[in-house]
Design a protein around this motif. Sequence first.
Motif, PDB file in Angstrom:
ATOM      1  N   PHE A  43       1.300  -1.205   0.302  1.00  0.00           N
ATOM      2  CA  PHE A  43       0.111   0.396  -0.412  1.00  0.00           C
ATOM      3  C   PHE A  43       0.854   0.877   0.311  1.00  0.00           C
ATOM      4  N   GLU A  44       0.224   2.607  -0.293  1.00  0.00           N
ATOM      5  CA  GLU A  44       1.196   3.751  -0.670  1.00  0.00           C
ATOM      6  C   GLU A  44       0.133   4.414  -0.507  1.00  0.00           C
ATOM      7  N   GLY A  45       0.416   5.501   0.372  1.00  0.00           N
ATOM      8  CA  GLY A  45      -0.515   6.387   0.905  1.00  0.00           C
ATOM      9  C   GLY A  45      -0.201   7.151   1.807  1.00  0.00           C
ATOM     10  N   ASP A  46      -0.792   8.368   2.308  1.00  0.00           N
ATOM     11  CA  ASP A  46      -0.487   9.314   2.769  1.00  0.00           C
ATOM     12  C   ASP A  46      -0.762   8.914   5.127  1.00  0.00           C
ATOM     13  N   LEU A  47       0.168   8.756   4.956  1.00  0.00           N
ATOM     14  CA  LEU A  47       0.354   8.560   6.965  1.00  0.00           C
ATOM     15  C   LEU A  47      -0.043   9.400   7.732  1.00  0.00           C
ATOM     16  N   THR A  48      -1.342   8.655   8.231  1.00  0.00           N
ATOM     17  CA  THR A  48      -2.948   9.915   8.826  1.00  0.00           C
ATOM     18  C   THR A  48      -2.861   9.618  10.135  1.00  0.00           C
ATOM     19  N   ASP A  66      -1.602  -0.575  17.506  1.00  0.00           N
ATOM     20  CA  ASP A  66      -2.332  -1.465  17.008  1.00  0.00           C
ATOM     21  C   ASP A  66      -2.081  -1.224  14.851  1.00  0.00           C
ATOM     22  N   THR A  67      -1.935   0.078  14.566  1.00  0.00           N
ATOM     23  CA  THR A  67      -1.837   0.329  13.766  1.00  0.00           C
ATOM     24  C   THR A  67      -1.388   1.322  12.947  1.00  0.00           C
ATOM     25  N   LEU A  68      -1.724   1.462  11.721  1.00  0.00           N
ATOM     26  CA  LEU A  68      -1.015   3.107  10.734  1.00  0.00           C
ATOM     27  C   LEU A  68      -2.510   2.768  10.005  1.00  0.00           C
ATOM     28  N   VAL A  69      -2.541   4.076  10.032  1.00  0.00           N
ATOM     29  CA  VAL A  69      -4.329   4.812   8.869  1.00  0.00           C
ATOM     30  C   VAL A  69      -2.769   5.416   8.065  1.00  0.00           C
ATOM     31  N   LEU A  70      -3.375   4.879   6.675  1.00  0.00           N
ATOM     32  CA  LEU A  70      -2.886   5.670   5.218  1.00  0.00           C
ATOM     33  C   LEU A  70      -4.519   6.387   4.576  1.00  0.00           C
ATOM     34  N   ASP A  71      -4.936   6.916   4.260  1.00  0.00           N
ATOM     35  CA  ASP A  71      -5.316   7.598   3.918  1.00  0.00           C
ATOM     36  C   ASP A  71      -5.047   7.565   2.124  1.00  0.00           C
ATOM     37  N   ASN A  72      -5.432   8.238   1.052  1.00  0.00           N
ATOM     38  CA  ASN A  72      -5.813   8.751  -0.435  1.00  0.00           C
ATOM     39  C   ASN A  72      -4.520   7.497  -1.218  1.00  0.00           C
ATOM     40  N   VAL A  73      -5.439   6.135  -0.976  1.00  0.00           N
ATOM     41  CA  VAL A  73      -4.300   5.087  -1.492  1.00  0.00           C
ATOM     42  C   VAL A  73      -4.416   5.350  -2.586  1.00  0.00           C
ATOM     43  N   ALA A  74      -4.399   4.644  -3.546  1.00  0.00           N
ATOM     44  CA  ALA A  74      -4.664   4.570  -4.979  1.00  0.00           C
ATOM     45  C   ALA A  74      -5.808   4.074  -4.986  1.00  0.00           C
ATOM     46  N   GLY A  75      -6.328   3.826  -5.734  1.00  0.00           N
ATOM     47  CA  GLY A  75      -7.472   2.904  -5.950  1.00  0.00           C
ATOM     48  C   GLY A  75      -8.626   2.182  -4.511  1.00  0.00           C
TER      49      GLY A  75
END
Length: 156
Positions: free
Chosen positions: A116-121, A126-135
């Motif tokens: 996954f690639e995206g903005d780390l928000t 426990d987790t990382l949240v990515l936004d604006n992930v392609a698709g």
Amino acid sequence: MSEVVETVKEVVEPILAEHAFYLYDIEFVKEQKSWYLRIYIDKPGGITIDDCVLVSDEVSEKLDEMDPDPIPQAYYLDVSSPGAERTLRNDKDLNDVLGSYIHVSLYQNLEGQKVFEGDLTAVNSDTLVLDNVAGRKTAIEIPRDQIAKARLAIKF
């Protein structure tokens, strides 16, 4: 080898503190027939070539003054930035790049993907949240125990 890294770390950290830089990593490795002492440094806003030269000169001078020599074999000293796509190794690294575009590789598929690639928000234990992930139209939460590697990425 870890003794060399620890000794060099003790020499490097005061020099870096004096210039408001920080230590990212130190490696002392043999590649083919040569030994390399690599010191990766950074600062807010990024490190410059002049910064690397300054630290290289000061570290080299301090190491040359030490008796006994902490590195008796011949080696190449390399002081550099960890790079634009540096590995994010711990919570500090992740929190420092909140809002940045990152690349995450997983051990196993999550929703049919291992990358996954995206903005780390967001970053939590426990987790990382990515936004604006392609698709994807929504953010994705990635369990940290499934992450094989995370690094900064350049967005094209």
